[in-house]
Design a protein around this motif. Structure first.
Motif, PDB file in Angstrom:
ATOM      1  N   PHE A  78       0.851  -1.186   0.000  1.00  0.00           N
ATOM      2  CA  PHE A  78       0.000   0.000   0.000  1.00  0.00           C
ATOM      3  C   PHE A  78       0.888   1.238   0.000  1.00  0.00           C
ATOM      4  O   PHE A  78       1.994   1.217   0.545  1.00  0.00           O
ATOM      5  N   TYR A 105      -8.417  -7.833  -3.690  1.00  0.00           N
ATOM      6  CA  TYR A 105      -8.499  -6.644  -2.836  1.00  0.00           C
ATOM      7  C   TYR A 105      -9.550  -5.747  -3.458  1.00  0.00           C
ATOM      8  O   TYR A 105      -9.483  -5.425  -4.651  1.00  0.00           O
ATOM      9  N   LYS A 124      -8.417  -4.055   5.290  1.00  0.00           N
ATOM     10  CA  LYS A 124      -7.332  -3.102   5.013  1.00  0.00           C
ATOM     11  C   LYS A 124      -7.852  -2.112   3.987  1.00  0.00           C
ATOM     12  O   LYS A 124      -8.470  -2.501   3.003  1.00  0.00           O
ATOM     13  N   GLY A 126      -6.864   1.570   1.665  1.00  0.00           N
ATOM     14  CA  GLY A 126      -5.776   2.392   1.171  1.00  0.00           C
ATOM     15  C   GLY A 126      -5.545   2.158  -0.304  1.00  0.00           C
ATOM     16  O   GLY A 126      -6.088   1.224  -0.897  1.00  0.00           O
ATOM     17  N   SER A 127      -4.729   3.012  -0.888  1.00  0.00           N
ATOM     18  CA  SER A 127      -4.378   2.885  -2.301  1.00  0.00           C
ATOM     19  C   SER A 127      -3.181   1.971  -2.455  1.00  0.00           C
ATOM     20  O   SER A 127      -2.252   1.996  -1.644  1.00  0.00           O
ATOM     21  N   LEU A 128      -3.198   1.175  -3.496  1.00  0.00           N
ATOM     22  CA  LEU A 128      -2.086   0.274  -3.782  1.00  0.00           C
ATOM     23  C   LEU A 128      -0.916   1.050  -4.369  1.00  0.00           C
ATOM     24  O   LEU A 128      -1.104   1.987  -5.140  1.00  0.00           O
TER      25      LEU A 128
END
Length: 143
Positions: A78, A105, A124, A126-128
């Protein structure tokens, strides 16, 4: 758009470059029908290295097996993290048995499936992380 790929006969793995859809930021699904022919160190089905050199954080994403124990695992890096988040099955797969392995994801959770059965998950968000490296198929993680 056609995928550009290269099979490195000496190293016996394939790479795909110039495929933006293999470098997502908000969701991803990696899946493969595969079979392990022998024990090995961290066999990888599919991965996108984080950097050109094989050093931390190692991968932007990876679907494969942990160590020599044949434990399926799914890893994602992430943007805000310095190392990949890993989910892993606690049950090894058999040698020379064909399995369907999938890691997903969706922006909220990571999930790992073996033969359609959920074997690990983790909430989880968030941005990858993005990577400029080509996606690699069928190699050891340390290659």
């Amino acid at each position: 758009m056609p995928l550009l790929y290269n099979v490195r006969r000496k190293d016996q793995y394939a790479t795909i470059s110039e495929a933006e859809h293999l470098n997502p930021s908000d969701a991803i699904t990696l899946e493969a029908l595969c079979s392990l022919y022998e024990d090995g160190e961290d066999p990888t089905v599919m991965a996108r290295p984080a950097m050109k050199k094989w050093e931390p954080p190692y991968v932007a994403y990876r679907l494969g097996f942990h160590g020599t124990k044949r434990l399926p695992e799914f890893q994602l890096l992430f943007e805000s993290d310095t190392s990949p988040t890993t989910i892993r099955s606690d049950r090894p797969v058999d040698i020379q048995r064909e399995i369907h392995l999938a890691g997903t994801y969706d922006g909220n959770s990571m999930r790992l499936y073996v033969d359609g059965t959920l074997v690990a998950s983790l909430k989880k968000t968030g941005s990858l992380a993005k990577s400029e490296q080509p996606t690699v198929f069928a190699t050891r993680s340390s290659t």
